[in-house]
Write an enzyme that holds these catalytic residues in place. Structure first.
Site, PDB file in Angstrom:
ATOM      1  N   ASP A  31       0.852  -1.195   0.000  1.00 46.57           N
ATOM      2  CA  ASP A  31       0.000   0.000   0.000  1.00 46.57           C
ATOM      3  C   ASP A  31       0.888   1.246   0.000  1.00 46.57           C
ATOM      4  OD1 ASP A  31      -3.187   0.578   1.168  1.00 46.57           O
ATOM      5  OD2 ASP A  31      -1.736   2.217   1.092  1.00 46.57           O
ATOM      6  N   HIS A 100     -10.636  -5.057  -2.546  1.00 48.75           N
ATOM      7  CA  HIS A 100      -9.283  -5.382  -2.085  1.00 48.75           C
ATOM      8  C   HIS A 100      -9.269  -5.691  -0.603  1.00 48.75           C
ATOM      9  CE1 HIS A 100      -9.929  -1.016  -1.962  1.00 48.75           C
ATOM     10  NE2 HIS A 100      -9.152  -0.994  -0.891  1.00 48.75           N
ATOM     11  N   LEU A 101      -8.364  -6.574  -0.224  1.00 46.15           N
ATOM     12  CA  LEU A 101      -8.169  -6.933   1.175  1.00 46.15           C
ATOM     13  C   LEU A 101      -6.879  -6.277   1.650  1.00 46.15           C
ATOM     14  CD1 LEU A 101      -9.863  -9.335  -0.155  1.00 46.15           C
ATOM     15  CD2 LEU A 101      -9.011 -10.747   1.706  1.00 46.15           C
TER      16      LEU A 101
HETATM   17  P1  DGP Z   1      -9.514   1.784   0.545  1.00 46.12           P
HETATM   18  O1  DGP Z   1      -9.653   2.998   1.373  1.00 46.12           O
HETATM   19  O2  DGP Z   1      -9.948   0.518   1.297  1.00 46.12           O
HETATM   20  O3  DGP Z   1     -10.169   1.907  -0.814  1.00 46.12           O
HETATM   21  O4  DGP Z   1      -7.966   1.584   0.336  1.00 46.12           O
HETATM   22  C1  DGP Z   1      -7.284   2.007  -0.801  1.00 46.12           C
HETATM   23  C2  DGP Z   1      -5.824   1.900  -0.505  1.00 46.12           C
HETATM   24  O5  DGP Z   1      -5.124   1.963  -1.733  1.00 46.12           O
HETATM   25  C3  DGP Z   1      -5.267   3.014   0.357  1.00 46.12           C
HETATM   26  O6  DGP Z   1      -4.780   2.476   1.590  1.00 46.12           O
HETATM   27  C4  DGP Z   1      -4.117   3.614  -0.437  1.00 46.12           C
HETATM   28  C5  DGP Z   1      -3.904   2.609  -1.533  1.00 46.12           C
HETATM   29  N1  DGP Z   1      -3.528   3.194  -2.812  1.00 46.12           N
HETATM   30  C6  DGP Z   1      -4.199   4.167  -3.471  1.00 46.12           C
HETATM   31  N2  DGP Z   1      -3.575   4.462  -4.633  1.00 46.12           N
HETATM   32  C7  DGP Z   1      -2.497   3.640  -4.696  1.00 46.12           C
HETATM   33  C8  DGP Z   1      -1.453   3.455  -5.650  1.00 46.12           C
HETATM   34  O7  DGP Z   1      -1.410   4.098  -6.696  1.00 46.12           O
HETATM   35  N3  DGP Z   1      -0.523   2.523  -5.363  1.00 46.12           N
HETATM   36  C9  DGP Z   1      -0.549   1.779  -4.220  1.00 46.12           C
HETATM   37  N4  DGP Z   1       0.435   0.887  -4.052  1.00 46.12           N
HETATM   38  N5  DGP Z   1      -1.518   1.909  -3.298  1.00 46.12           N
HETATM   39  C10 DGP Z   1      -2.467   2.831  -3.540  1.00 46.12           C
END
Ligand code: DGP
Length: 115
Positions: A31, A100-101
């Site tokens: 993340d 997503h988890l």
């Molecule tokens: P949620 O709030 O459950 O939809 O979590 C989305 C997560 O995705 C958040 O913790 C940050 C992550 N995230 C958002 N954009 C990106 C990205 O471009 N790359 C990565 N690796 N993570 C991302």
């Protein structure tokens, strides 16, 4: 046609991610906004927006994701445990509309998620 989500772009290799596991059905990557020393996301390659969009036929795929959670947690050395979170839509705090988890570990995580 609706725009690709950020996770679909990662699946398609259009934007980079720190991928730690991949198979024909799913992808696991770190993340970008880590909330714990270890914070990775397990996503299906199939585009499913939220829990509410799951079809009955997705049961096997979602079961597979849990087996991947087990294996990735082991790979990451989370032997003392970890938390798995799935946010659903606005009130659940879901930002990316691709199911997503979250796997969070590497520290003792509090009992409740506030917000
Ligand atoms: P949620 O709030 O459950 O939809 O979590 C989305 C997560 O995705 C958040 O913790 C940050 C992550 N995230 C958002 N954009 C990106 C990205 O471009 N790359 C990565 N690796 N993570 C991302």
């Amino acid at each position: 046609m609706s725009e690709k989500t950020i996770f679909k772009k990662i699946i398609d290799g259009e934007i980079p991610a720190d991928v730690i596991y991949e198979d024909d059905q799913c992808l696991v990557f770190r993340d970008i906004n880590a909330q714990a020393p270890t914070h990775v996301l397990v996503i299906p390659k199939k585009e499913i927006a939220t829990i509410d969009d799951l079809a009955d036929e997705d049961a096997k795929l979602m079961g597979h994701l849990w087996i991947v959670v087990r294996d990735v947690a082991k790979q990451l050395g989370l032997t003392d445990g970890y938390r798995v979170i799935v946010n659903c839509k606005e009130d659940g705090g879901q930002e990316v509309p691709h199911i997503h988890l979250h796997i969070l570990g590497g520290k003792r995580i509090g009992k409740m998620v506030s917000g």
